[in-house]
Design an enzyme around this catalytic site. Sequence first.
Site, PDB file in Angstrom:
ATOM      1  NE  ARG A  53      33.457   8.172 -11.050  1.00  0.00           N
ATOM      2  CZ  ARG A  53      34.550   8.295 -11.772  1.00  0.00           C
ATOM      3  NH1 ARG A  53      34.998   9.488 -12.109  1.00  0.00           N
ATOM      4  NH2 ARG A  53      35.225   7.222 -12.168  1.00  0.00           N
ATOM      5  NE  ARG A  72      34.356  11.551  -6.623  1.00  0.00           N
ATOM      6  CZ  ARG A  72      35.062  11.396  -7.730  1.00  0.00           C
ATOM      7  NH1 ARG A  72      34.693  12.014  -8.849  1.00  0.00           N
ATOM      8  NH2 ARG A  72      36.138  10.633  -7.732  1.00  0.00           N
ATOM      9  CG  ASP A  78      38.592  12.614 -10.152  1.00  0.00           C
ATOM     10  OD1 ASP A  78      37.483  12.047 -10.148  1.00  0.00           O
ATOM     11  OD2 ASP A  78      39.454  12.412 -11.025  1.00  0.00           O
ATOM     12  CD  GLU A 239      42.013   5.184 -11.484  1.00  0.00           C
ATOM     13  OE1 GLU A 239      41.472   5.899 -10.630  1.00  0.00           O
ATOM     14  OE2 GLU A 239      41.465   4.894 -12.559  1.00  0.00           O
ATOM     15  NE  ARG A 255      42.863   5.747 -16.238  1.00  0.00           N
ATOM     16  CZ  ARG A 255      41.887   6.571 -15.822  1.00  0.00           C
ATOM     17  NH1 ARG A 255      41.105   6.220 -14.819  1.00  0.00           N
ATOM     18  NH2 ARG A 255      41.708   7.740 -16.400  1.00  0.00           N
ATOM     19  NE  ARG A 315      36.462   6.211 -17.918  1.00  0.00           N
ATOM     20  CZ  ARG A 315      36.982   6.886 -16.910  1.00  0.00           C
ATOM     21  NH1 ARG A 315      36.194   7.441 -16.000  1.00  0.00           N
ATOM     22  NH2 ARG A 315      38.290   7.001 -16.798  1.00  0.00           N
ATOM     23  CE1 TYR A 344      37.517   5.136 -13.196  1.00  0.00           C
ATOM     24  CE2 TYR A 344      38.119   5.151 -10.887  1.00  0.00           C
ATOM     25  CZ  TYR A 344      38.278   5.638 -12.162  1.00  0.00           C
ATOM     26  OH  TYR A 344      39.206   6.616 -12.392  1.00  0.00           O
ATOM     27  CD  GLU A 366      32.503   4.905 -11.342  1.00  0.00           C
ATOM     28  OE1 GLU A 366      33.019   5.516 -10.401  1.00  0.00           O
ATOM     29  OE2 GLU A 366      32.910   5.025 -12.520  1.00  0.00           O
TER      30      GLU A 366
END
Length: 387
Positions: A53, A72, A78, A239, A255, A315, A344, A366
């Site tokens: 990510r 990850r 996250d 962000e 953001r 998204r 993103y 993404e």
Amino acid sequence: METGSRLAALSLLFSAVLSPCVGLVSSGEIDPLLYEEQLLWVSGAQGEVNTYRVPLLSFTPKGSLLAFAEARKSTAGDVGAKFLAMRRSTDKGATWSPTTFIVDDGTQPDGLNLGSVVVDEEVGSVILIYSMCFHLYHCHPASTMMVESKDDGLSWSQPRNLSVQLGVKNFAPGPGFGIQKRYEPAKGRLVVCGHGTLEGDGVFCILSDDHGRKWYNGAALKSIPYNQKKKAQDFNPDECQPIELTDGSIVINVRNQNKYHCQCRLVVRSTDGGLSLPVEGLYFDYTLVDPAVAAGALQKDGVVYFTNPANEQHRINLTLRWSVTDGKTWENKAVQIWAGPSGYSCITSVDSGSPEDRKFIYVIYEKGHKDYDETVSFAKIHLFGGR
Ligand SMILES: *[C@@H]1O[C@H](CO)[C@@H](O)[C@H](O)[C@H]1NC(C)=O
Ligand SMILES: *[C@@H]1O[C@H](CO)[C@@H](O)[C@H](O)[C@H]1NC(C)=O
């Protein structure tokens, strides 16, 4: 008459000489075409990695492209332990090196988070700044870390802890790129912007005037109510992606986390090289509808480009927009890069002196079919419709 034709010849000469120097592109010329696309990372496909990510994309001073992502290790979330993954292309994105992991945070409960990549063209280095323990999950304190490459991304330094200079603070750079000022004021300065959490939320920039040796705190745009638990529609800038306009001002596309005032991007400008972000310069860009996500922005040859999943709720619908008025207005003809789940994104372009470089921008984002975190995709965009 003779004077007239001489004047005409002179003005022709001037326009022929001046236009390639200024290099500004007019609105009618731009007709972006999705020219090539390839997946750089597929989540779950590699043994030690659960999810890729937060992709970043950068040019290098030598004209290569570097792609980065959080790898990850065991969850999609996250927090958790991660590698910092990189791939490198020396042929403008046609082929890519295998993945290398340039940082490994081991088994940290709240490991590294990307991040901001900034190129120092004056000394030819690429700097990557990321956070550790940003969420303070089973760890304390948060740290701002930096690695650097002086050989076009082939090798990377050991991580350096910038919190020693900056003070301890939650700071998540980007995600995206930082800038080196190309115009006055503060030509040559490195400007990296990001956001905080409850212990200091808002947008903050850190600055370096000596190619990344010493860093200090610059501009802040604080949330309201500052350092207090937020409600829906509170002012919570998050962000962000800075770009430099040709007048030397820095415009940060942010953001709007709690959807204050609109379900769209908020924009703020610094005219002093990243030292301050006055609220007088803040506005909401209603054209740039946004589901609260990290977006991409770029200024190239006087045109501003912007990518995000252009939808108020979800998204999905990764869209490229462009502006020939420094982002004051956007051209009507947006280009959809991917209709489905998309998250993103980050934009870059190369300038290695070749005229071909004027024709392309590069987007990393993404992309998925069911969820946006299934893959990280690289898209090469021809700005002039393939011509
Ligand atoms: C970074 O430096 C700060 C300030 O000295 C310190 O509190 C923190 O533990 C350091 N972080 C790491 C990962 O070494
Ligand atoms: C996708 O973005 C375009 C451009 O902003 C917009 O016109 C369209 O309604 C969007 N579609 C969806 C499904 O969000």
